[in-house]
Design an enzyme around this catalytic site. Structure first.
Site: not given
Ligand code: ARG
Length: 398
Positions: A14, A94, A123, A174
């Site tokens: 991506d 993040r 995110d 993912s």
């Molecule tokens: N649900 C988690 C959060 O919002 C992880 C998000 C990313 N998950 C992933 N499998 N790419 O912090």
């Protein structure tokens, strides 16, 4: 001269196609920033790929030490978990990524930053809110959100533009990974009734037998882990070591349906052996050395702070204030916790500290007891006095 954009680049499909897309759509020079929070990626390879794909510059930023010191340590001190379960590994990385991205944009005089978040997750909120609070002048470009291209179309786009990307084996999941944990979603996991297939696990591959067990002793100083089994170690080594031992027992798997900020419920699997174990050990040490009122009030602060992190509200006055409460609470959280590890399970089986408030002479039911029973009788009279009064007036609350 073209304007510049700093892209948070992971090396995956991506963000790789984003380089080209941003150049076509926005006519900007793309600087690819690879921010290392302990994910097991091949950074050198991704660095070269970014340049091959047309980035005008690529940089690798080692953020691991900062991640530990400013994000993982506060998480341990605050026993940070969202909805009581998720140790927030993805979420706490993040703000650090955002910080590095904005720093780089400022350094480069870039007008924009870009990230690979989709329109459905948390995110994007963490990125956008963080970026705006650190530099409100920056434009935010989110190719996945703006373009909304399905994966097979993305592969087609990559082929059409002759991009060298290895997408031979298409993973249906993912995955996000850093020092503190691994998050897995999508594919078959989108059905909350489906048991996670064993082969999605990487950090918690079970190599132990059902009847095996092992002890480890974790030493904390001021709320942070400093030694394992008497051996002082760099915190990164402690995390790695516990991930390895606990992971081999299958400890630290979390399977949950969670409430995303944007209102969607999602099913996610987490692997965080060290996070789960260290925070439980830390909590048990707090139970030994902190007074009741502080422990109980701290639960509220912890829950609020976890929410703030999950909701992308890191760079905010309230998060800073909550964190200073947490920091102040940790002065005496020093001691050793003994943990027994077993098949997919662990428990704290011993604790000691020079700041222990546990008083055996008061607690014992043996003859060494020094507790004066009269104290209790009188205390309870005063404690219950308001209710005795109500009772006398016939105001019974059944
Ligand atoms: N649900 C988690 C959060 O919002 C992880 C998000 C990313 N998950 C992933 N499998 N790419 O912090």
């Amino acid at each position: 001269m073209k304007e510049k954009v700093v892209l948070a680049y992971s090396g995956g499909l991506d963000t790789s196609i984003s380089i080209n897309w941003i150049k076509e759509k926005y006519n900007m020079d793309v600087i690819a920033a690879l921010i290392d929070c302990g994910q097991p990626d091949d950074f050198e390879d991704a660095y070269r790929r970014a340049l091959d794909l047309g980035a005008c510059k690529a940089i690798i930023i080692d953020a691991k030490e900062e991640f530990i010191k400013d994000y993982i340590f506060p998480s341990i001190k605050a026993n940070l978990k969202y909805e009581k379960n998720y140790p927030l590994a993805t979420a706490i990385a993040r703000p650090l990524i955002v910080k590095k991205l904005v720093e780089e944009a400022n350094k480069e005089g870039a007008k924009a930053v870009a990230h690979g978040c989709t329109a459905k997750g948390n995110d994007q909120v963490r990125f956008d809110v963080g970026i705006r609070s650190l530099n409100p002048e920056l434009k935010i470009i989110a190719p996945q959100r703006e373009w909304n291209i399905p994966r097979d179309k993305a592969i087609e786009y990559a082929k059409k533009h002759n991009m060298k990307i290895n997408v031979t084996k298409k993973s249906p999941f993912s995955i996000d990974e850093n020092l503190w944990g691994r998050s897995i979603e999508c594919g078959i996991l989108e059905d909350p009734w489906e048991e996670p297939p064993e082969d999605i696990f990487k950090w918690t591959k079970i190599t132990k037998n059902q009847n095996e067990f092992e002890y480890i002793e974790i030493e904390f100083e001021g709320g942070i882990p400093v030694a394992v089994d008497g051996e002082k170690m760099h915190p990164a080594r402690i995390i790695e070591k516990i991930n390895k031992i606990a992971g081999s027992f299958g400890i630290g798997r979390i399977d949950m349906v969670e409430n995303r900020l944007i209102g969607i419920k999602s099913r996610e699997i987490y692997e965080s052996p060290a996070a789960v174990l260290l925070m439980e050990a830390h909590k048990q040490l707090e139970a030994l050395v902190l007074d009741r009122e502080l422990v109980h009030y701290k639960y509220l602060i912890e829950e609020k702070m976890a929410e703030m992190v999950y909701y992308g509200l890191w760079f905010t006055p309230l998060r800073v204030c909550l964190e200073s409460f947490i920091t102040e609470s940790q002065k005496y959280v020093s001691g050793i916790i003994k943990v027994k590890l077993g098949y997919k399970n662990f428990s704290v089986v011993g604790r000691k500290s020079k700041y222990s408030l546990y008083d055996k002479e008061l607690a014992t039911y043996d003859k060494e007891d020094i507790f004066d029973p009269k104290y209790s009788e009188n205390f309870i009279k005063i404690w219950g006095y308001p209710y005795e009064l109500l009772g006398k007036k016939g105001r019974i609350n059944e």
